[in-house]
Design a protein around this motif. Structure first.
Motif, mmCIF file in Angstrom:
data_model
loop_
_atom_site.group_PDB
_atom_site.id
_atom_site.type_symbol
_atom_site.label_atom_id
_atom_site.label_comp_id
_atom_site.label_asym_id
_atom_site.label_seq_id
_atom_site.Cartn_x
_atom_site.Cartn_y
_atom_site.Cartn_z
ATOM 1 N N THR A 109 0.820 -1.199 0.000
ATOM 2 C CA THR A 109 0.000 0.000 0.000
ATOM 3 C C THR A 109 0.859 1.256 0.000
ATOM 4 O O THR A 109 1.987 1.235 0.446
ATOM 5 N N ALA A 110 0.323 2.336 -0.529
ATOM 6 C CA ALA A 110 1.031 3.610 -0.466
ATOM 7 C C ALA A 110 0.357 4.551 0.515
ATOM 8 O O ALA A 110 0.664 5.722 0.547
ATOM 9 N N SER A 111 -0.585 4.053 1.288
ATOM 10 C CA SER A 111 -1.289 4.905 2.238
ATOM 11 C C SER A 111 -0.635 4.865 3.612
ATOM 12 O O SER A 111 -0.284 3.801 4.101
ATOM 13 N N VAL A 112 -0.504 6.046 4.203
ATOM 14 C CA VAL A 112 -0.100 6.122 5.604
ATOM 15 C C VAL A 112 -1.299 5.638 6.400
ATOM 16 O O VAL A 112 -2.426 6.092 6.165
ATOM 17 N N THR A 113 -1.082 4.712 7.324
ATOM 18 C CA THR A 113 -2.197 4.093 8.035
ATOM 19 C C THR A 113 -1.954 4.118 9.531
ATOM 20 O O THR A 113 -0.917 3.661 10.006
ATOM 21 N N LEU A 114 -2.942 4.637 10.270
ATOM 22 C CA LEU A 114 -2.907 4.583 11.731
ATOM 23 C C LEU A 114 -3.628 3.316 12.158
ATOM 24 O O LEU A 114 -4.751 3.053 11.729
ATOM 25 N N ILE A 115 -2.968 2.535 13.001
ATOM 26 C CA ILE A 115 -3.498 1.243 13.432
ATOM 27 C C ILE A 115 -3.667 1.249 14.943
ATOM 28 O O ILE A 115 -2.726 1.570 15.673
ATOM 29 N N THR A 116 -4.850 0.895 15.388
ATOM 30 C CA THR A 116 -5.096 0.737 16.816
ATOM 31 C C THR A 116 -5.168 -0.756 17.097
ATOM 32 O O THR A 116 -6.045 -1.450 16.571
ATOM 33 N N THR A 117 -4.225 -1.247 17.863
ATOM 34 C CA THR A 117 -4.201 -2.674 18.170
ATOM 35 C C THR A 117 -5.117 -2.960 19.355
ATOM 36 O O THR A 117 -5.266 -2.143 20.258
ATOM 37 N N ARG A 118 -5.718 -4.125 19.330
ATOM 38 C CA ARG A 118 -6.603 -4.541 20.411
ATOM 39 C C ARG A 118 -5.761 -5.069 21.577
ATOM 40 O O ARG A 118 -4.808 -5.814 21.378
ATOM 41 N N ARG A 119 -6.122 -4.654 22.774
ATOM 42 C CA ARG A 119 -5.435 -5.128 23.980
ATOM 43 C C ARG A 119 -6.375 -6.014 24.780
ATOM 44 O O ARG A 119 -7.534 -5.675 24.995
ATOM 45 N N PHE A 120 -5.843 -7.142 25.212
ATOM 46 C CA PHE A 120 -6.588 -8.072 26.053
ATOM 47 C C PHE A 120 -6.058 -7.916 27.470
ATOM 48 O O PHE A 120 -4.914 -8.248 27.743
ATOM 49 N N ALA A 121 -6.884 -7.371 28.345
ATOM 50 C CA ALA A 121 -6.437 -7.025 29.693
ATOM 51 C C ALA A 121 -7.063 -7.946 30.740
ATOM 52 O O ALA A 121 -8.181 -8.441 30.586
ATOM 53 N N ASP A 122 -6.286 -8.179 31.800
ATOM 54 C CA ASP A 122 -6.794 -8.845 32.994
ATOM 55 C C ASP A 122 -5.999 -8.308 34.181
ATOM 56 O O ASP A 122 -5.304 -7.300 34.043
ATOM 57 N N ASP A 123 -6.088 -8.970 35.324
ATOM 58 C CA ASP A 123 -5.424 -8.427 36.517
ATOM 59 C C ASP A 123 -3.899 -8.478 36.433
ATOM 60 O O ASP A 123 -3.214 -7.876 37.249
ATOM 61 N N ARG A 124 -3.339 -9.165 35.453
ATOM 62 C CA ARG A 124 -1.882 -9.197 35.264
ATOM 63 C C ARG A 124 -1.387 -8.012 34.460
ATOM 64 O O ARG A 124 -0.215 -7.667 34.491
ATOM 65 N N GLY A 125 -2.269 -7.412 33.662
ATOM 66 C CA GLY A 125 -1.887 -6.347 32.743
ATOM 67 C C GLY A 125 -2.610 -6.550 31.423
ATOM 68 O O GLY A 125 -3.814 -6.791 31.412
ATOM 69 N N TRP A 126 -1.888 -6.501 30.301
ATOM 70 C CA TRP A 126 -2.514 -6.685 29.004
ATOM 71 C C TRP A 126 -1.586 -7.385 28.024
ATOM 72 O O TRP A 126 -0.379 -7.477 28.245
ATOM 73 N N PHE A 127 -2.187 -7.876 26.929
ATOM 74 C CA PHE A 127 -1.486 -8.527 25.826
ATOM 75 C C PHE A 127 -2.010 -7.907 24.543
ATOM 76 O O PHE A 127 -3.207 -7.639 24.412
ATOM 77 N N SER A 128 -1.106 -7.685 23.565
ATOM 78 C CA SER A 128 -1.508 -7.128 22.284
ATOM 79 C C SER A 128 -0.698 -7.763 21.168
ATOM 80 O O SER A 128 0.507 -7.969 21.305
ATOM 81 N N GLU A 129 -1.360 -8.047 20.082
ATOM 82 C CA GLU A 129 -0.706 -8.552 18.879
ATOM 83 C C GLU A 129 -0.309 -7.341 18.044
ATOM 84 O O GLU A 129 -1.160 -6.610 17.564
ATOM 85 N N THR A 130 0.996 -7.122 17.861
ATOM 86 C CA THR A 130 1.450 -5.911 17.173
ATOM 87 C C THR A 130 1.778 -6.133 15.696
ATOM 88 O O THR A 130 1.981 -5.163 14.968
ATOM 89 N N TRP A 131 1.840 -7.357 15.254
ATOM 90 C CA TRP A 131 2.054 -7.650 13.839
ATOM 91 C C TRP A 131 1.498 -9.024 13.531
ATOM 92 O O TRP A 131 1.840 -9.999 14.202
ATOM 93 N N ALA A 132 0.627 -9.081 12.538
ATOM 94 C CA ALA A 132 0.075 -10.341 12.030
ATOM 95 C C ALA A 132 -0.025 -10.173 10.520
ATOM 96 O O ALA A 132 -0.884 -9.439 10.023
ATOM 97 N N GLU A 133 0.867 -10.814 9.801
ATOM 98 C CA GLU A 133 1.029 -10.588 8.366
ATOM 99 C C GLU A 133 -0.290 -10.657 7.600
ATOM 100 O O GLU A 133 -0.616 -9.756 6.815
ATOM 101 N N ALA A 134 -1.085 -11.695 7.805
ATOM 102 C CA ALA A 134 -2.331 -11.854 7.048
ATOM 103 C C ALA A 134 -3.349 -10.757 7.390
ATOM 104 O O ALA A 134 -4.014 -10.224 6.492
ATOM 105 N N LYS A 135 -3.459 -10.399 8.647
ATOM 106 C CA LYS A 135 -4.408 -9.348 9.052
ATOM 107 C C LYS A 135 -4.019 -8.002 8.458
ATOM 108 O O LYS A 135 -4.862 -7.246 7.977
ATOM 109 N N TYR A 136 -2.735 -7.692 8.479
ATOM 110 C CA TYR A 136 -2.279 -6.407 7.957
ATOM 111 C C TYR A 136 -2.385 -6.381 6.434
ATOM 112 O O TYR A 136 -2.714 -5.349 5.854
ATOM 113 N N ALA A 137 -2.118 -7.517 5.781
ATOM 114 C CA ALA A 137 -2.266 -7.581 4.323
ATOM 115 C C ALA A 137 -3.715 -7.312 3.928
ATOM 116 O O ALA A 137 -3.977 -6.629 2.929
#
Length: 191
Positions: free
Chosen positions: A2-30
């Motif tokens: 793509t030639a577009s500048v893209t702002l991406i908001t990643t989903r965070r999965f939170a619990d009492d330990r803190g959170w987890f986020s997937e920051t790169w997934a080739e198929a999803k970003y494609a």
């Protein structure tokens, strides 16, 4: 890719330990149009608020697309359209990225990249689509009046590298990037 500048908001999965986020997934970003193979991860730490890194790019054969995120502190991240013939040549798209908001900015080939730190001790991590090559390294002046970035700086002014102090203005720059008929989707603050 793509030639577009893209702002991406990643989903965070939170619990009492803190959170987890997937920051790169080739198929999803494609599926979002970011069809790029990243070959290197970089990380920087800036001691002072008001540190500017950029406006940087790499030319062919090692031109780089970047996926940028802030892992500690906060930045305003900028993409500057440097594609010859683009209707948005010299225009910027930008967003605030922070460890707290977890957002990422995709900067395609043909765009200059820069950021300014908003807090001391800010760390930025980014993926690039080609390796660093000193002979392909370039940039445009951070204070170029033709680009006109209104940097959010402390009263002490910017902290700059020697390299960034002497980069050419847009008027003195012969861009190696060609417009690919993909307009910059939005200029200014992406959110």
């Amino acid at each position: 890719m793509t030639a577009s500048v893209t702002l991406i908001t990643t989903r965070r999965f939170a619990d009492d330990r803190g959170w987890f986020s997937e920051t790169w997934a080739e198929a999803k970003y494609a599926a979002m149009g970011i069809d790029v193979r990243f070959v290197q991860d970089n990380q920087s730490c800036s001691t002072h608020a008001g540190t500017i890194r950029g406006i940087h790019f790499q030319t062919a054969p090692h031109a780089q697309a970047k996926l940028v995120r802030c892992v500690r502190g906060a930045i305003v991240d900028y993409a500057v359209d440097l594609r010859k013939g683009s209707p948005t040549y010299g225009k910027t798209a930008f967003a605030t990225l922070s460890a707290e908001n977890g957002r990422q900015l995709f900067v395609p080939v043909g765009f200059g990249h820069a950021f300014v730190t908003l807090e001391p001790g800010t760390e930025v991590a980014y993926k690039v689509s080609d390796v660093y090559a000193a002979d392909c390294d370039g940039g445009v002046a951070w204070d170029c009046p033709e680009i006109g970035i209104d940097w959010p700086l402390p009263v002490t002014g910017p902290v700059l590298s020697d390299k960034d102090r002497v980069l050419p203005r847009l008027a003195d720059f012969d861009s190696p990037f060609e417009y690919d008929d993909t307009p910059l989707a939005a200029t200014g603050d992406l959110g």
